[in-house]
Design an enzyme around this catalytic site. Structure first.
Site, short mmCIF file in Angstrom:
data_model
loop_
_atom_site.label_atom_id
_atom_site.label_comp_id
_atom_site.label_asym_id
_atom_site.label_seq_id
_atom_site.Cartn_x
_atom_site.Cartn_y
_atom_site.Cartn_z
N ALA A 119 34.34 37.98 44.73
CA ALA A 119 33.38 37.20 44.16
C ALA A 119 33.61 37.64 42.52
O ALA A 119 32.88 36.86 41.84
CB ALA A 119 32.05 37.62 44.60
N GLY B 256 26.24 35.03 39.88
CA GLY B 256 27.29 35.72 38.84
C GLY B 256 27.50 37.27 39.71
O GLY B 256 26.83 37.46 40.23
N THR B 257 28.54 37.36 39.25
CA THR B 257 29.03 38.57 39.99
C THR B 257 29.03 39.89 39.09
O THR B 257 28.26 40.84 38.81
CB THR B 257 30.31 38.33 40.48
OG1 THR B 257 31.36 37.74 39.60
CG2 THR B 257 30.35 37.50 41.76
N THR B 258 30.09 40.35 38.39
CA THR B 258 30.47 41.68 37.87
C THR B 258 30.43 41.84 36.17
O THR B 258 31.00 41.14 35.46
CB THR B 258 31.76 42.18 38.19
OG1 THR B 258 31.82 42.15 39.67
CG2 THR B 258 31.88 43.78 37.92
#
Length: 273
Positions: A225, A50-52
Site C-alpha cells: 500500500a 493514504g498510507t505512509t
C-alpha cells in the site's frame, strides 16, 4: 465592501455564545449544515486510504515526508495523492487513513490556525497547534468507529525552543511527542525500522532528507500500500523541511537523485529474493 457597494456588518455575539478564536465553534454556530455528520454502516473499505508518513528531527529543524499512493482495499486508487501539507508557515501535517476526511480535516485545521491568528493578533504556539489538531481528531471519533480513521503526523518549528518537534496522535485524540523520529500508516513499521538504523543526533538537513526518502523507499519494498519513487511516471514522495525560515518543499529533481542512489545501492548489494 461587497461588489454591489453594500458594507459588510461586523458580526456581534452574545457574550455567552461568542466563539472567540475557535473557527470550528463559529462554523457550528452559524453554518451547522456545513459541518459533516456521521452516517450509518462501515465505510472504511469503500474510500481511498493514504498510507505512509515519516518525520524526523535534524540539527536545524524537522523533515516530514509522505508517499503518493492511495489504496481501496487491494486496489491502487491513486498514484499521485499528496499527503503532506503546510499547516501554516512554521508547521506541517501528514495524513494517513481515510483520504477524504483526512484532507478535509487538514483544510479546516489550516483555516483554524489562520482564524486564530487574525482574532488574537498572534500565531498559536506549536503545542497549541498540536492540541487543536488532537481536538479535531477526537471529534472525528464517531466516523473512526465506522472505519473512517484519520491519523495525522504533525511537525513544526518551535520558536520558543529553537528546535523542530514531532507530535503523533491516537484515534481518540491522544497527543504524544516523539523526540527523534516517527512514521505512521500501513508502512510505518518498516519506515520506523529504517529511521531507527539511520538516525543520529546532529544529523544535518541533507542527511535528514535522504533518510526520509530512504524510509519510504524501504517501506514500499515491504508494504504493497506504500508507493515508492517512480521515475518512469515522474512520481516522487512529498518531502518538506521546516526550520526557522519556515516550511519549504524539496523539489522533485533532488528527490530523483536520491531515488537513483537508493536504486544503485540495491543493485550493489543484490535484490532480496
Amino acid at each position: 465592501m461587497r461588489k454591489d457597494g453594500a458594507r459588510l456588518a461586523l458580526p456581534l455575539f452574545d457574550p455567552r455564545h461568542d466563539p472567540g478564536p475557535d473557527f470550528a465553534a463559529l462554523v457550528s454556530r452559524d453554518a451547522a449544515r456545513t459541518v459533516p455528520t456521521s452516517g450509518d454502516g462501515s465505510l472504511g473499505a469503500q474510500v481511498p486510504h493514504g498510507t505512509t508518513i515519516a518525520a524526523l528531527r535534524f540539527a536545524g529543524g524537522v523533515v516530514i515526508a509522505g508517499d503518493r499512493r492511495a489504496t481501496e482495499g487491494n486496489f491502487i486508487a491513486n498514484r499521485t495523492i499528496e499527503k503532506v501539507f503546510p499547516a501554516d508557515r512554521f508547521s506541517g501535517v501528514g495524513i494517513a487513513g481515510a483520504a477524504g476526511p483526512a484532507v478535509e480535516m487538514v483544510r479546516i485545521f489550516q483555516v483554524q490556525l489562520e482564524h486564530y491568528e487574525k482574532v488574537e493578533g498572534k500565531a498559536l504556539s506549536l503545542e497549541g497547534k498540536a492540541n487543536q489538531l488532537a481536538q479535531m481528531i477526537r471529534q472525528n471519533l464517531p466516523l473512526a468507529m465506522q472505519g473512517l480513521v484519520v491519523m495525522p503526523l504533525f511537525a513544526g518549528w518551535d520558536a520558543e525552543r529553537s528546535e523542530g518537534r514531532i507530535f503523533t496522535f491516537d484515534v481518540a485524540g491522544g497527543r504524544y511527542e516523539e523526540v527523534a523520529y516517527y512514521a505512521i500508516g500501513s508502512g510505518g513499521r518498516d519506515a520506523r525500522a529504517t529511521l531507527k538504523l539511520g538516525w543520529r543526533p546532529g544529523l544535518d538537513e541533507a542527511g535528514a532528507v535522504h533518510l526520509a526518502v530512504q524510509a519510504l523507499y524501504e517501506a514500499a519494498q515491504e508494504d504493497a500500500a506504500t508507493g515508492g519513487p517512480d521515475a518512469l511516471r515522474g512520481i516522487f514522495p512529498v518531502v518538506a523541511v521546516i526550520d526557522r525560515e519556515g516550511y519549504r518543499r524539496i523539489d522533485d529533481a533532488r528527490l530523483e537523485e536520491i531515488a537513483v542512489e537508493l536504486d544503485q545501492a540495491v543493485r550493489e548489494r543484490g535484490a532480496r529474493r
